[in-house]
Design a protein around this motif. Structure first.
Motif, mmCIF file in Angstrom:
data_model
loop_
_atom_site.group_PDB
_atom_site.id
_atom_site.type_symbol
_atom_site.label_atom_id
_atom_site.label_comp_id
_atom_site.label_asym_id
_atom_site.label_seq_id
_atom_site.Cartn_x
_atom_site.Cartn_y
_atom_site.Cartn_z
ATOM 1 N N ALA A 159 -8.889 -19.593 -77.810
ATOM 2 C CA ALA A 159 -7.651 -19.148 -78.465
ATOM 3 C C ALA A 159 -7.224 -20.208 -79.479
ATOM 4 N N TYR A 160 -7.199 -19.834 -80.752
ATOM 5 C CA TYR A 160 -6.914 -20.772 -81.832
ATOM 6 C C TYR A 160 -5.431 -20.910 -82.140
ATOM 7 N N GLY A 161 -4.579 -20.094 -81.524
ATOM 8 C CA GLY A 161 -3.142 -20.207 -81.738
ATOM 9 C C GLY A 161 -2.777 -20.027 -83.194
ATOM 10 N N ASP A 162 -2.031 -20.995 -83.726
ATOM 11 C CA ASP A 162 -1.550 -20.928 -85.109
ATOM 12 C C ASP A 162 -2.679 -20.954 -86.137
ATOM 13 N N TYR A 163 -3.884 -21.327 -85.704
ATOM 14 C CA TYR A 163 -5.007 -21.413 -86.629
ATOM 15 C C TYR A 163 -5.847 -20.130 -86.676
ATOM 16 N N GLU A 164 -5.410 -19.108 -85.946
ATOM 17 C CA GLU A 164 -6.094 -17.808 -85.974
ATOM 18 C C GLU A 164 -6.172 -17.290 -87.409
ATOM 19 N N ALA A 192 -16.833 -14.949 -93.189
ATOM 20 C CA ALA A 192 -15.991 -15.776 -94.054
ATOM 21 C C ALA A 192 -15.646 -17.128 -93.438
ATOM 22 N N GLY A 193 -16.073 -17.381 -92.199
ATOM 23 C CA GLY A 193 -15.786 -18.656 -91.551
ATOM 24 C C GLY A 193 -14.363 -18.778 -91.041
ATOM 25 N N ARG A 194 -13.709 -17.646 -90.827
ATOM 26 C CA ARG A 194 -12.326 -17.662 -90.334
ATOM 27 C C ARG A 194 -12.325 -17.682 -88.804
ATOM 28 N N HIS A 195 -11.505 -18.536 -88.230
ATOM 29 C CA HIS A 195 -11.396 -18.640 -86.766
ATOM 30 C C HIS A 195 -10.835 -17.338 -86.210
ATOM 31 N N THR A 196 -11.611 -16.703 -85.335
ATOM 32 C CA THR A 196 -11.273 -15.383 -84.816
ATOM 33 C C THR A 196 -11.295 -15.407 -83.304
ATOM 34 N N SER A 197 -10.140 -15.261 -82.711
ATOM 35 C CA SER A 197 -10.081 -15.172 -81.259
ATOM 36 C C SER A 197 -9.481 -13.832 -80.852
ATOM 37 N N ILE A 198 -8.161 -13.725 -80.927
ATOM 38 C CA ILE A 198 -7.490 -12.518 -80.432
ATOM 39 C C ILE A 198 -7.496 -11.373 -81.437
ATOM 40 N N THR A 199 -7.738 -11.653 -82.712
ATOM 41 C CA THR A 199 -7.813 -10.590 -83.706
ATOM 42 C C THR A 199 -9.055 -9.766 -83.396
ATOM 43 N N ASP A 200 -8.863 -8.496 -83.129
ATOM 44 C CA ASP A 200 -9.961 -7.671 -82.589
ATOM 45 C C ASP A 200 -10.660 -6.905 -83.707
ATOM 46 N N LEU A 201 -11.527 -7.590 -84.398
ATOM 47 C CA LEU A 201 -12.228 -7.029 -85.557
ATOM 48 C C LEU A 201 -13.472 -6.247 -85.151
#
Length: 187
Positions: A83-88, A19-28
């Motif tokens: 780490a995208y911070g608030d943009y996660e 989906a083009g979503r910025h994914t750093s700490i979200t552990d999908l």
């Protein structure tokens, strides 16, 4: 140095990467097709001898490593995604609604990392690969691997913007004589 290579694998597809979503700490987890492409990568890597195999701590990278035949890859936080911070979890289009023209390469990610911070982590990976000699294999993420390649080449972190990197792809960095080069990219 000519025998030293850094083999780079971006993890298989996830719901957010698709989906083009910025994914750093979200552990999908990987999607089923992400798992299939990770297994297919294993066939390409099976006959290659690696001195060092590293993976990001995120489940999507570790699972890609496992499915590709490297269940014992060493986990290192240095390979975690930017780490995208608030943009996660947001897409670039969503971020640009509030910050026109924003890119990860030139903008700020409130609560996240700077390019220099990401580069400092990935410089340690480059140093380990060069110290190990031979071939090093890493499993990680789109933006972090693009910064890794830029640092391998001696470029600033924003040099990664020039290197598109799709999910479940293999790239190889190496040397031509004493010059760091891209041998293969996004295959």
């Amino acid at each position: 140095m000519s025998e030293t290579e850094l083999w780079v694998v971006r993890h298989g597809a996830t719901e957010w990467s698709t989906a083009g979503r910025h994914t750093s700490i979200t552990d999908l987890p990987l999607l089923p097709d992400g798992e299939e492409t990770a297994v297919a990568l294993g066939a390409r890597l099976a006959e290659v001898d690696f001195r060092l195999v590293l993976t990001s701590p995120r489940r999507r990278a570790r699972h890609t490593a496992e499915l590709a035949g490297f269940p014992d890859a060493e986990v290192t936080d240095d390979l975690a995604e930017w780490a995208y911070g608030d943009y996660e979890g947001l897409t670039t289009a969503q971020i640009r609604e509030a910050v026109p023209g924003w890119t990860i390469w030139t903008g700020v990610s409130p609560g996240g990392e700077t390019g220099a911070e990401v580069a400092a982590r990935l410089d340690r990976v480059v140093a380990r690969a060069r110290e190990a000699g031979g071939r090093t294999l890493v499993f990680a993420h789109g933006h972090s691997l693009r910064v890794l390649a830029a640092r391998w080449l001696g470029l600033p972190p924003e040099g990664g913007r020039l290197l598109r990197l799709d999910t479940a792809t293999l790239s190889v960095l190496g040397f031509e004589r004493e010059t760091a080069v891209v041998l293969r990219w996004n295959t």
